[in-house]
Design an enzyme around this catalytic site. Sequence first.
Site, PDB file in Angstrom:
ATOM      1  N   ASN A  21       0.870  -1.179   0.000  1.00 24.25           N
ATOM      2  CA  ASN A  21       0.000   0.000   0.000  1.00 24.25           C
ATOM      3  C   ASN A  21       0.905   1.227   0.000  1.00 24.25           C
ATOM      4  O   ASN A  21       1.535   1.529   1.013  1.00 24.25           O
ATOM      5  CB  ASN A  21      -0.883  -0.053   1.260  1.00 24.25           C
ATOM      6  CG  ASN A  21      -1.678   1.224   1.470  1.00 24.25           C
ATOM      7  OD1 ASN A  21      -1.753   2.084   0.584  1.00 24.25           O
ATOM      8  ND2 ASN A  21      -2.269   1.356   2.643  1.00 24.25           N
ATOM      9  N   SER A  73       3.334  -2.524  10.345  1.00 22.31           N
ATOM     10  CA  SER A  73       4.780  -2.637  10.548  1.00 22.31           C
ATOM     11  C   SER A  73       5.348  -3.987  10.117  1.00 22.31           C
ATOM     12  O   SER A  73       6.223  -4.540  10.787  1.00 22.31           O
ATOM     13  CB  SER A  73       5.151  -2.329  12.005  1.00 22.31           C
ATOM     14  OG  SER A  73       4.773  -1.002  12.333  1.00 22.31           O
ATOM     15  N   GLU A  79      -6.776   4.576   7.900  1.00 22.63           N
ATOM     16  CA  GLU A  79      -6.544   6.014   7.676  1.00 22.63           C
ATOM     17  C   GLU A  79      -7.757   6.652   7.019  1.00 22.63           C
ATOM     18  O   GLU A  79      -8.073   7.818   7.282  1.00 22.63           O
ATOM     19  CB  GLU A  79      -5.268   6.203   6.837  1.00 22.63           C
ATOM     20  CG  GLU A  79      -4.019   5.944   7.675  1.00 22.63           C
ATOM     21  CD  GLU A  79      -2.844   5.386   6.900  1.00 22.63           C
ATOM     22  OE1 GLU A  79      -2.831   5.466   5.655  1.00 22.63           O
ATOM     23  OE2 GLU A  79      -1.918   4.843   7.551  1.00 22.63           O
ATOM     24  N   LYS A  98       0.084   4.301  -0.238  1.00 25.84           N
ATOM     25  CA  LYS A  98      -0.519   5.489   0.395  1.00 25.84           C
ATOM     26  C   LYS A  98      -0.309   6.724  -0.478  1.00 25.84           C
ATOM     27  O   LYS A  98      -0.315   6.614  -1.696  1.00 25.84           O
ATOM     28  CB  LYS A  98       0.035   5.658   1.815  1.00 25.84           C
ATOM     29  CG  LYS A  98      -0.112   4.376   2.643  1.00 25.84           C
ATOM     30  CD  LYS A  98       0.125   4.548   4.108  1.00 25.84           C
ATOM     31  CE  LYS A  98      -0.060   3.195   4.796  1.00 25.84           C
ATOM     32  NZ  LYS A  98       0.015   3.278   6.236  1.00 25.84           N
ATOM     33  N   GLU A 126      -5.536  -5.140  10.356  1.00 25.37           N
ATOM     34  CA  GLU A 126      -4.502  -4.142  10.618  1.00 25.37           C
ATOM     35  C   GLU A 126      -4.793  -3.431  11.941  1.00 25.37           C
ATOM     36  O   GLU A 126      -5.565  -2.466  11.966  1.00 25.37           O
ATOM     37  CB  GLU A 126      -4.469  -3.108   9.484  1.00 25.37           C
ATOM     38  CG  GLU A 126      -4.135  -3.696   8.133  1.00 25.37           C
ATOM     39  CD  GLU A 126      -3.522  -2.645   7.211  1.00 25.37           C
ATOM     40  OE1 GLU A 126      -2.389  -2.851   6.770  1.00 25.37           O
ATOM     41  OE2 GLU A 126      -4.176  -1.618   6.960  1.00 25.37           O
ATOM     42  N   HIS A 171      -9.421   1.245   4.697  1.00 20.47           N
ATOM     43  CA  HIS A 171      -8.163   1.361   5.453  1.00 20.47           C
ATOM     44  C   HIS A 171      -8.393   2.261   6.669  1.00 20.47           C
ATOM     45  O   HIS A 171      -9.172   3.215   6.602  1.00 20.47           O
ATOM     46  CB  HIS A 171      -7.069   1.941   4.546  1.00 20.47           C
ATOM     47  CG  HIS A 171      -5.715   1.885   5.176  1.00 20.47           C
ATOM     48  ND1 HIS A 171      -5.297   2.809   6.106  1.00 20.47           N
ATOM     49  CD2 HIS A 171      -4.709   0.994   5.046  1.00 20.47           C
ATOM     50  CE1 HIS A 171      -4.079   2.489   6.512  1.00 20.47           C
ATOM     51  NE2 HIS A 171      -3.699   1.394   5.891  1.00 20.47           N
ATOM     52  N   GLY A 223       2.531   1.839  10.932  1.00 20.38           N
ATOM     53  CA  GLY A 223       3.524   2.900  10.846  1.00 20.38           C
ATOM     54  C   GLY A 223       4.216   3.206  12.163  1.00 20.38           C
ATOM     55  O   GLY A 223       4.878   4.225  12.309  1.00 20.38           O
TER      56      GLY A 223
HETATM   57  P1  PGA Z   1       2.872   0.029   7.703  1.00 15.12           P
HETATM   58  O1  PGA Z   1       1.400   0.299   7.095  1.00 15.12           O
HETATM   59  O2  PGA Z   1       3.373  -1.224   7.070  1.00 15.12           O
HETATM   60  O3  PGA Z   1       3.669   1.240   7.319  1.00 15.12           O
HETATM   61  O4  PGA Z   1       2.697  -0.107   9.178  1.00 15.12           O
HETATM   62  C1  PGA Z   1       0.518  -0.754   6.845  1.00 15.12           C
HETATM   63  C2  PGA Z   1      -0.757  -0.215   6.250  1.00 15.12           C
HETATM   64  O5  PGA Z   1      -1.200   0.872   6.628  1.00 15.12           O
HETATM   65  O6  PGA Z   1      -1.371  -0.868   5.368  1.00 15.12           O
END
Ligand code: PGA
Length: 253
Positions: free
Chosen positions: A11, A215, A99, A13, A169, A97, A175
């Site tokens: 992803n 992560s 976010e 983003k 997730e 997601h 992150g």
């Molecule tokens: P990350 O993000 O691997 O940077 O923790 C995962 C995601 O948001 O899909």
Amino acid sequence: MSQRKPLIAGNWKMYKTGPEAEATASRLAELVGKDESVDVMIAPPFTALALVDRVLNASPIALGAQNLHWEAEGAFTGEISPDMLKAAGCTYVIIGHSERRQYFGESDEGVNRKAKAALANGLKPVICIGESESQRDADETFSVLDKQVRLGLEGLPLRGPEDLVVAYEPVWAIGTGKTATKDQAQEVHAFIRKQLAHFFGQDMAAGIRILYGGSVKPDNIAALMAMPDIDGGLVGGASLKPEIFAEIIQFGA
Ligand code: PGA
């Protein structure tokens, strides 16, 4: 290791311009080669989709988008339809997601409408669910996930298990460098699979891929994927560099 074919998804983003995404995808395609032991998907920003699709032409890497609108077309300024994603070369679309839920007010009902629109147009939804840190601390993890699954996946017309991907997730792991332990993740994945069986029947549920996200790195993917209900990873930060993402793909296979 499960009997389902692993899927490692990147992803991207809101990172990378069209040319940057093109260069990254091209390098990744080189590194992945023709390896078909694992499914790989990358989800660049909308503006890079068509460019990246061209680069992936001869590669088994699939293209995904990060969002879509449920309507086929119309006066919806700023939105992108399922058809537009198909025409740009997408086979997957990430939906719900955390976010998007957190910053753009996305609801479980909206996730459900989007997933139905994706399926109706031959796109595979990757539906994201997960609890926040305060919800986990308050022992609400399973009730939160139960609601997200119930409302988000309600009535999806699946023809086969490969039509749907679910991504667990935990918001506190995205992150942050704080990965869920393999046992924490497995516990939740098994719970989600039970919910899926309730909706879609045992056979279908046994074939639906459930990814872990939060992560994911080259040094933790193998342990996660050794768990019986973890079928792959949804990778954010570590998918932006082709060499690192290729390592995750390799360890995930
Ligand atoms: P990350 O993000 O691997 O940077 O923790 C995962 C995601 O948001 O899909």
